[in-house]
Scaffold this active site. Structure first.
Site, PDB file in Angstrom:
ATOM      1  N   CYS A 396       0.831  -1.210   0.000  1.00 28.83           N
ATOM      2  CA  CYS A 396       0.000   0.000   0.000  1.00 28.83           C
ATOM      3  C   CYS A 396       0.863   1.257   0.000  1.00 28.83           C
ATOM      4  CB  CYS A 396      -0.928  -0.005   1.210  1.00 28.83           C
ATOM      5  SG  CYS A 396      -2.299  -1.163   1.079  1.00 28.83           S
ATOM      6  N   ALA A 397       1.940   1.272   0.790  1.00 32.28           N
ATOM      7  CA  ALA A 397       2.839   2.432   0.800  1.00 32.28           C
ATOM      8  C   ALA A 397       3.378   2.690  -0.596  1.00 32.28           C
ATOM      9  CB  ALA A 397       3.988   2.200   1.788  1.00 32.28           C
TER      10      ALA A 397
END
Length: 434
Positions: A396-397
Site C-alpha cells: 500500500c505504501a
C-alpha cells in the site's frame, strides 16, 4: 522443452526477463539466472512456486508462493518488505513481452514433472464467488459483519504492535516528514474535529469508529460522542479506554451497523476509513443515510482511500490479494465520483483535499513498528498472517507513492433551505488551521 530436456527454472525466468536485468535468481533445481553479484537476489525454494504461478499467473500466485516461503528475497524483512518491493518494481523495464509461445514453453516445462495442486495459505479467505455461494452477498448487513470480523477480530494486541498507542488505523496528517506517528495521528484527529467545528455539548456520530480514538478525542473537547463498529474486539477495547479516561458520561461505542443507529439530529458525523467497506454501488444510499442522521447545518467529514483513475470498464473494486487476505468485499471509488454522490445526496461539499503522501508516510511508520514488535506480532496471529500484514502495508505504501491510490477528506454540510441572511451558515473561507 529445451534441447530435448525439461526446462530449468533459470531458463524459464530467461523467457520473461532480459539478460541484463539486475537480478539474481537461484532455484531449487540448481539453476540460476543473472549475475551472482546483482543487488537483488531472489530464491525460488520449491517446485510449489512454479505450480502456484501456473495455476494463478497473477498476484495470487506470487502471494501464495511468498507467504508459504516458496519464493523469497535475500535479506528481506518480512515485517517491512518495502525495499525489496521497490527494487522489484524497478525491474519493470527489463520484462520481456509475454507471448503464447513463451507461456506454452513454460507450461510444458512445468507439467513435464507431472501435475500438482499447490497448497493454499491458511490465512487466505474464500473468493468472492465462494462467499456469495455461501449466501454472503456483498455489503449486506450479514456479509459486512463477517468481513469486518475477518479483518479486525484477530487480536487487539497485534494491532497495537504496529499502530502504536494511538490505536488509530487510518492515515495520519504530518506537518513535516520528521513528525512522529503519534503526533501526526493526534494532528489528524484535531484537523477533523476542527473541520467539523463541534462545540462542547454538541453531538458527534463516528461511523466505523475502530478502537475509539476519534470518540475519545471528541469527548476530551466536551463533545458528546457515539461510535459504532461491527467489531466486538474494537468495541470492547474502546469502552475500556473510555472508562480509563473517565469519559463515560460523554462517550460510548456500540457494536452496531450504521443503518441501525436510532438517534437523529447529530451536529457532526465522521466517517474515517469506513467507506472502503461500504461498496461503491452503495455510496449514494450511504450519504443519504448520513443526511438523515444530521440536523440541518450539521457537518459530515468523510475520509477515505480512493483510486486515482476510474477503472476502464467503469467497475470500481479492489484487487484479489486484498479481497482474499485483507478486506473482503473492499471497494474503492474515484474522488470525483465520491464528491458527486455526496452532492447528489443533498449535501453542500465545501472542501476536499488529497492526503496521498501522508498515507505513504503513515504506512512506513506502521511497517517499522511491526518490525520492532515482530516476535510479539507472530505470537498474536501466527507467522503467516504477520507476514501477510507486512506485505499488505508495504504494498500500500508503494501504491500511494506511485499514485495508484490516494486518500481524500471531504467536508460537507447539510443545508438549511430556509436561508440565513444574518450570515449564520458557515465561515466564508476554511476556518480550521491546516
Amino acid at each position: 522443452m529445451a534441447n530435448g530436456k525439461s526446462m530449468t527454472v533459470g531458463e524459464m525466468v530467461g523467457l520473461f526477463l532480459k539478460d541484463d536485468a539486475p537480478v539474481r535468481v537461484d532455484a531449487f533445481d540448481g539453476s540460476h539466472f543473472g549475475a551472482a553479484d546483482a543487488a537483488l537476489k531472489v530464491r525460488i525454494t520449491s517446485p510449489n512456486c512454479m505450480y502456484q504461478l501456473l495455476a494463478h499467473p497473477n498476484e495470487i500466485g506470487i502471494v501464495r508462493a511468498y507467504v508459504l516461503g516458496d519464493f523469497d528475497v535475500e535479506g528481506i524483512d518480512y515485517a517491512d518488505p518495502y525495499p525489496a518491493m521497490r527494487a522489484m518494481v524497478s525491474m519493470a523495464k527489463y520484462v520481456k513481452p509475454v507471448t503464447p509461445v513463451s507461456m506454452a514453453r513454460v507450461t510444458a516445462g512445468i507439467l513435464s514433472h507431472g501435475f500438482r495442486r499447490p497448497p493454499v495459505p491458511a490465512t487466505e479467505g474464500p473468493s468472492k464467488f465462494a462467499r456469495i455461494k455461501e449466501g454472503l452477498l456483498p455489503h449486506t448487513e450479514k456479509a459486512d459483519s463477517e468481513t469486518v470480523s475477518f479483518h479486525y477480530d484477530m487480536s487487539n494486541e497485534f494491532y497495537a504492535d504496529f499502530l502504536g498507542p494511538s490505536m488509530t488505523y487510518t492515515c495520519a496528517v504530518f506537518e513535516n516528514e520528521d513528525m512522529s506517528l503519534e503526533d501526526a495521528q493526534a494532528n489528524k484527529l484535531r484537523l477533523i474535529l476542527d473541520k467539523l467545528g463541534l462545540q462542547p455539548g454538541q453531538r458527534l456520530l463516528d461511523i466505523g469508529c475502530g478502537w475509539g480514538s476519534m470518540v475519545i478525542a471528541a469527548a476530551r473537547r466536551g463533545v458528546r460522542a457515539l461510535g459504532v463498529t461491527l467489531s466486538k474486539e474494537q468495541a470492547a477495547y474502546a469502552n475500556e479506554w473510555i472508562e480509563r479516561e473517565g469519559l463515560a458520561d460523554l462517550a460510548e461505542v456500540r457494536v452496531q451497523d450504521y443503518r441501525e443507529v436510532p438517534e437523529r439530529d447529530f451536529d457532526g458525523i465522521s466517517s474515517i476509513g469506513m467507506m472502503e467497506h461500504v461498496g461503491v454501488k452503495n455510496y449514494r444510499s450511504y450519504f443519504e443515510e448520513m443526511f438523515k442522521l444530521l440536523k440541518p447545518m450539521g457537518r459530515l467529514l468523510n475520509h477515505q482511500i480512493t483510486i486515482s483513475h476510474d477503472k476502464p470498464d467503469g467497475k470500481p473494486g479492489t484487487d484479489e490479494f486484498l479481497d482474499r487476505y485483507i478486506f473482503p468485499d473492499g471497494d474503492l471509488g474515484a474522488p470525483g465520483f465520491i464528491e458527486s454522490c455526496i452532492h447528489d445526496a443533498g449535501f453542500n461539499v465545501v472542501h476536499q483535499e488529497n492526503l496521498r503522501q501522508h498515507y505513504a508516510l503513515t504506512l512506513h511508520h506502521w511497517n517499522h513498528n511491526l518490525s520492532e514488535h515482530w516476535e510479539d506480532a507472530v505470537r498474536q496471529v501466527g507467522f503467516e498472517r504477520a507476514k501477510v500484514w507486512g506485505l499488505y502495508m508495504a504494498a500500500c505504501a508503494l501504491n500511494f507513492e506511485l499514485d495508484g491510490i490516494q486518500i481524500h477528506q471531504f467536508l460537507a454540510v447539510r443545508p438549511d433551505r430556509a436561508g440565513h441572511p444574518d450570515g449564520k451558515w458557515y465561515p466564508l473561507r476554511p476556518w480550521w488551521k491546516a
